[in-house]
Write a protein that holds these residues in place. Structure first.
Motif, PDB file in Angstrom:
ATOM      1  N   ASP A 174      59.988  21.594  50.811  1.00 36.47           N
ATOM      2  CA  ASP A 174      60.066  22.668  49.810  1.00 36.47           C
ATOM      3  C   ASP A 174      60.338  22.110  48.419  1.00 36.47           C
ATOM      4  N   GLY A 175      61.164  21.058  48.358  1.00 31.49           N
ATOM      5  CA  GLY A 175      61.378  20.333  47.116  1.00 31.49           C
ATOM      6  C   GLY A 175      62.231  21.045  46.073  1.00 31.49           C
ATOM      7  N   LYS A 176      62.277  20.401  44.908  1.00 36.20           N
ATOM      8  CA  LYS A 176      63.130  20.870  43.825  1.00 36.20           C
ATOM      9  C   LYS A 176      62.692  22.235  43.294  1.00 36.20           C
ATOM     10  N   ALA A 177      61.442  22.565  43.470  1.00 33.97           N
ATOM     11  CA  ALA A 177      60.975  23.862  42.986  1.00 33.97           C
ATOM     12  C   ALA A 177      61.719  25.001  43.672  1.00 33.97           C
ATOM     13  N   LYS A 178      62.095  24.789  44.924  1.00 36.36           N
ATOM     14  CA  LYS A 178      62.819  25.832  45.661  1.00 36.36           C
ATOM     15  C   LYS A 178      64.314  25.539  45.745  1.00 36.36           C
ATOM     16  N   ILE A 179      64.675  24.242  45.770  1.00 35.28           N
ATOM     17  CA  ILE A 179      66.079  23.849  45.921  1.00 35.28           C
ATOM     18  C   ILE A 179      66.403  22.852  44.813  1.00 35.28           C
ATOM     19  N   SER A 180      66.987  23.348  43.738  1.00 37.80           N
ATOM     20  CA  SER A 180      67.147  22.547  42.524  1.00 37.80           C
ATOM     21  C   SER A 180      68.076  21.349  42.705  1.00 37.80           C
ATOM     22  N   GLN A 181      69.003  21.394  43.655  1.00 39.35           N
ATOM     23  CA  GLN A 181      69.954  20.285  43.831  1.00 39.35           C
ATOM     24  C   GLN A 181      69.312  19.039  44.419  1.00 39.35           C
ATOM     25  N   LEU A 182      68.138  19.148  45.003  1.00 41.86           N
ATOM     26  CA  LEU A 182      67.483  17.977  45.574  1.00 41.86           C
ATOM     27  C   LEU A 182      67.143  16.972  44.487  1.00 41.86           C
ATOM     28  N   ARG A 183      67.143  15.696  44.830  1.00 41.14           N
ATOM     29  CA  ARG A 183      66.891  14.633  43.859  1.00 41.14           C
ATOM     30  C   ARG A 183      65.413  14.298  43.715  1.00 41.14           C
ATOM     31  N   GLY A 184      64.616  14.806  44.648  1.00 42.56           N
ATOM     32  CA  GLY A 184      63.183  14.628  44.505  1.00 42.56           C
ATOM     33  C   GLY A 184      62.628  13.318  45.011  1.00 42.56           C
ATOM     34  N   HIS A 185      63.374  12.598  45.857  1.00 45.34           N
ATOM     35  CA  HIS A 185      62.899  11.311  46.381  1.00 45.34           C
ATOM     36  C   HIS A 185      62.539  11.398  47.867  1.00 45.34           C
ATOM     37  N   ASN A 186      62.533  12.598  48.433  1.00 46.41           N
ATOM     38  CA  ASN A 186      62.109  12.807  49.812  1.00 46.41           C
ATOM     39  C   ASN A 186      62.848  11.874  50.783  1.00 46.41           C
ATOM     40  N   THR A 187      64.174  11.766  50.579  1.00 43.60           N
ATOM     41  CA  THR A 187      64.981  10.845  51.373  1.00 43.60           C
ATOM     42  C   THR A 187      66.220  11.555  51.912  1.00 43.60           C
ATOM     43  N   ILE A 188      66.467  11.371  53.188  1.00 45.82           N
ATOM     44  CA  ILE A 188      67.675  11.907  53.823  1.00 45.82           C
ATOM     45  C   ILE A 188      68.386  10.764  54.535  1.00 45.82           C
ATOM     46  N   GLY A 189      69.668  10.958  54.862  1.00 45.53           N
ATOM     47  CA  GLY A 189      70.435   9.884  55.479  1.00 45.53           C
ATOM     48  C   GLY A 189      71.215  10.341  56.695  1.00 45.53           C
ATOM     49  N   ALA A 190      71.673   9.359  57.472  1.00 38.02           N
ATOM     50  CA  ALA A 190      72.566   9.610  58.605  1.00 38.02           C
ATOM     51  C   ALA A 190      73.626   8.517  58.610  1.00 38.02           C
ATOM     52  N   VAL A 191      74.891   8.933  58.703  1.00 38.53           N
ATOM     53  CA  VAL A 191      76.009   7.985  58.780  1.00 38.53           C
ATOM     54  C   VAL A 191      76.620   8.103  60.172  1.00 38.53           C
ATOM     55  N   GLY A 192      76.431   7.069  60.995  1.00 38.02           N
ATOM     56  CA  GLY A 192      77.009   7.052  62.329  1.00 38.02           C
ATOM     57  C   GLY A 192      78.337   6.325  62.337  1.00 38.02           C
ATOM     58  N   GLY A 193      79.120   6.539  63.391  1.00 37.79           N
ATOM     59  CA  GLY A 193      80.357   5.783  63.548  1.00 37.79           C
ATOM     60  C   GLY A 193      80.032   4.431  64.147  1.00 37.79           C
ATOM     61  N   LEU A 194      80.021   4.359  65.466  1.00 36.63           N
ATOM     62  CA  LEU A 194      79.557   3.176  66.180  1.00 36.63           C
ATOM     63  C   LEU A 194      78.215   3.508  66.826  1.00 36.63           C
ATOM     64  N   PRO A 195      77.334   2.517  66.972  1.00 37.43           N
ATOM     65  CA  PRO A 195      76.020   2.795  67.575  1.00 37.43           C
ATOM     66  C   PRO A 195      76.092   2.924  69.092  1.00 37.43           C
ATOM     67  N   ILE A 196      76.876   3.870  69.569  1.00 39.78           N
ATOM     68  CA  ILE A 196      76.993   4.144  70.989  1.00 39.78           C
ATOM     69  C   ILE A 196      76.012   5.255  71.361  1.00 39.78           C
ATOM     70  N   PRO A 197      75.685   5.415  72.649  1.00 38.16           N
ATOM     71  CA  PRO A 197      74.622   6.359  73.024  1.00 38.16           C
ATOM     72  C   PRO A 197      74.740   7.775  72.469  1.00 38.16           C
ATOM     73  N   PRO A 198      75.915   8.434  72.487  1.00 37.85           N
ATOM     74  CA  PRO A 198      75.941   9.794  71.948  1.00 37.85           C
ATOM     75  C   PRO A 198      75.566   9.844  70.468  1.00 37.85           C
ATOM     76  N   VAL A 199      75.972   8.827  69.732  1.00 42.62           N
ATOM     77  CA  VAL A 199      75.670   8.770  68.302  1.00 42.62           C
ATOM     78  C   VAL A 199      74.182   8.509  68.078  1.00 42.62           C
ATOM     79  N   THR A 200      73.650   7.523  68.774  1.00 42.52           N
ATOM     80  CA  THR A 200      72.238   7.189  68.571  1.00 42.52           C
ATOM     81  C   THR A 200      71.317   8.308  69.047  1.00 42.52           C
ATOM     82  N   ARG A 201      71.741   9.062  70.056  1.00 40.45           N
ATOM     83  CA  ARG A 201      70.910  10.199  70.486  1.00 40.45           C
ATOM     84  C   ARG A 201      70.817  11.248  69.376  1.00 40.45           C
ATOM     85  N   TYR A 202      71.940  11.542  68.741  1.00 39.89           N
ATOM     86  CA  TYR A 202      71.919  12.478  67.611  1.00 39.89           C
ATOM     87  C   TYR A 202      70.933  12.002  66.536  1.00 39.89           C
TER      88      TYR A 202
END
Length: 361
Positions: A174-202
């Motif tokens: 949808d981009g910045k045209a619909k959601i102004s807070q977006l930075r416009g770089h089409n990038t999202i992130g995930a911060v895991g704790g330890l790379p154990i199976p429940p975390v990596t499945r998420y």
């Protein structure tokens, strides 16, 4: 003669009154004595203990949820509260042993207790154990050991990750045209704790369905190597935001991950909670949460145990059985993002979409 007749009638009335009074008294005595017959038969008392991992009860994530389910069962089945909070991983065997000495059913909260559960379950073969996100694994081994007194409680976290990944990706489309807070770089992130199976499945589900919605999206993944220290997750999130222009951060790190949500809020971007509905932490910036209904798993296991139905082979908690899902949606989430997640949820339930357990390349 008249007075004698009156006296006789009075005596007769008094006698009748005494008979009635005795009858009433007999009725009351019978009611009191028979009252227990209308009371439901008391269930055999049970004793249940809960041992947390190092995140503790206040992690606002899966330890907290385990306690919610435990408390609900405690109020229903009237057992005595026995909760032990672990301070470090070296406490696991000691705490589980202490719990097993005083309780007949012991919950271990967390994948990291797999070896400890295996060791203690062997030492107490007549006691029952249940472990969230794991199974009994012998020291030095990797595979689960099937023990008659251990119930492994697993979830399909990848299905919950898929839904929030779809929401995040559709917002990027949808981009910045619909959601102004977006930075416009089409990038999202995930911060895991330890790379154990429940975390990596998420994270696997998050990336897989984000790419399904938008193949060109960039998904940045980092691990804090911690489930408790909020500053570590905050640093990891700030790195994704400042260095990669990620504008939606999915935290998969328990209590530590609250720091990632704080970082997103302070940077003016968006966060996604995990396990519990974490929208309340930052109602404007936490757009939703990937839900894992640990409370349901704990309550159901205790209820089964109380009714003599404990099993060491419980079903996996998935989307089709309402074991996972997504939480409260922020007002900033557009309708098409919700619709995209719901479409994928329908496909998962129907068996036409299989979400992988391993993070795609």
């Amino acid at each position: 003669m008249r007075n004698g007749g009156i006296s006789a009638r009075i005596v007769a009335l008094l006698a009748l009154f005494c008979v009635l009074l005795a009858a009433c008294g007999g009725s009351n005595t019978g009611s009191s004595g028979g009252g227990s017959s209308t009371t439901p038969t008391a269930q055999t008392p049970i004793s249940v203990a809960l041992v947390t991992d190092i995140g503790g009860l206040n992690d606002r994530s899966f330890n907290h949820l385990a306690y919610v389910g435990y408390t609900k069962a405690m109020n229903e089945f009237h057992f005595t509260r026995q909760v032990i909070e672990s301070k470090n991983q070296a406490d696991y065997v000691k705490n589980l042993t202490l719990a097993a000495r005083s309780a007949d059913l012991v919950f271990a909260v967390g994948f990291l207790m797999q070896n400890a559960v295996d060791q203690v379950a062997h030492q107490f073969p007549t006691k029952k154990f249940a472990i969230i996100d794991g199974c009994a694994v012998p020291a030095g081994k990797q595979d689960c050991e099937s023990l008659p007194n251990v119930a492994p409680l697993f979830f399909k976290e990848q299905e919950a990750g898929c839904l929030v990944g779809a929401i995040a990706a559709q917002m990027e489309v949808d981009g910045k045209a619909k959601i102004s807070q977006l930075r416009g770089h089409n990038t999202i992130g995930a911060v895991g704790g330890l790379p154990i199976p429940p975390v990596t499945r998420y994270i696997a589900g998050y990336k897989f369905c984000a790419k399904k919605v938008d193949p060109s999206i960039t998904v940045v993944i980092n691990y804090s190597q911690d489930f408790a220290a909020t500053d570590k997750c905050k640093d990891a999130a700030l790195s994704q935001i400042n260095q990669h222009n990620a504008d939606i951060i999915f935290q998969v790190a328990g209590g530590c991950g609250v720091g990632a949500l704080d970082a997103a809020d302070q940077a003016g971007v968006f966060g996604i909670g995990v396990d519990a509905d974490q929208n309340y932490l930052h109602p404007k910036s936490v757009i939703t949460s990937a839900l894992k209904k640990v409370d349901v798993a704990v309550y159901d296991t205790i209820s089964d145990y109380a009714h003599g139905k404990f099993t060491n082979n419980p079903p996996r908690f998935d989307l089709a059985h309402d074991g996972v899902g997504y939480g409260t949606l922020s007002s900033v989430v557009p309708a098409d993002a919700k619709n995209k997640a719901d479409q994928l949820a329908d496909q998962i339930r129907a068996g036409t979409l299989a979400v992988p357990e391993n993070i795609p390349s």
